[in-house]
Write an enzyme that holds these catalytic residues in place. Structure first.
Site, PDB file in Angstrom:
ATOM      1  N   ILE A 116       0.850  -1.177   0.000  1.00 26.28           N
ATOM      2  CA  ILE A 116       0.000   0.000   0.000  1.00 26.28           C
ATOM      3  C   ILE A 116       0.894   1.237   0.000  1.00 26.28           C
ATOM      4  CG2 ILE A 116      -1.876   1.233   1.144  1.00 26.28           C
ATOM      5  CD1 ILE A 116      -2.557  -1.686   0.230  1.00 26.28           C
ATOM      6  N   GLU A 117       0.681   2.096  -0.972  1.00 24.52           N
ATOM      7  CA  GLU A 117       1.401   3.352  -1.087  1.00 24.52           C
ATOM      8  C   GLU A 117       0.407   4.482  -0.821  1.00 24.52           C
ATOM      9  OE1 GLU A 117       3.761   5.918  -4.583  1.00 24.52           O
ATOM     10  OE2 GLU A 117       2.956   3.944  -5.026  1.00 24.52           O
TER      11      GLU A 117
END
Length: 121
Positions: A116-117
């Site tokens: 997850i960015e």
């Protein structure tokens, strides 16, 4: 032809664990829809969760997701929130290239090792 993303689907090992993580880490809203399926909603989009093998046409594996989510918060506020939620940052802050130009990003893993960015323009 395409105007926006409506939803994405992540294959996960445990539905409730994933829902709780996204609620805690990213302040997303829990949804239940057709036949008890689970999702989380943010803005006008959602992330649907499925168990491995639940959807025969989807060949994705648990932990194969890689998402970039844009925040309206400052990156410092994002980092503070993630720290308070006990989320380990695996990279960042770093400068990356988003769909509309340069972004500052931090990366972490969900319970199934999806990357997850969270980014800020």
């Amino acid at each position: 032809m395409i105007s926006h993303i409506d939803h994405i689907v992540l294959t996960v090992a445990e539905l409730d664990r994933s829902v709780q993580f996204y609620k805690r880490a990213l302040n997303m809203e829990e949804l239940t829809f057709s036949n008890g399926r689970k999702a989380v909603k943010f803005g006008n989009q959602k992330i649907n969760f499925q168990l491995l093998g639940q959807e025969p046409r989807n060949r994705a594996r648990v932990g194969s997701g890689d998402l970039c989510l844009i925040s309206t918060w400052s990156l410092d506020k994002v980092l503070s929130h993630l720290s308070e939620a006990g989320i380990e940052i695996v990279e960042g802050p770093v400068q990356k290239s988003g769909a509309n130009g340069p972004i500052q990003s931090v990366y972490f893993l969900d319970p199934d090792s999806n990357l997850i960015e969270v980014s800020v323009y």
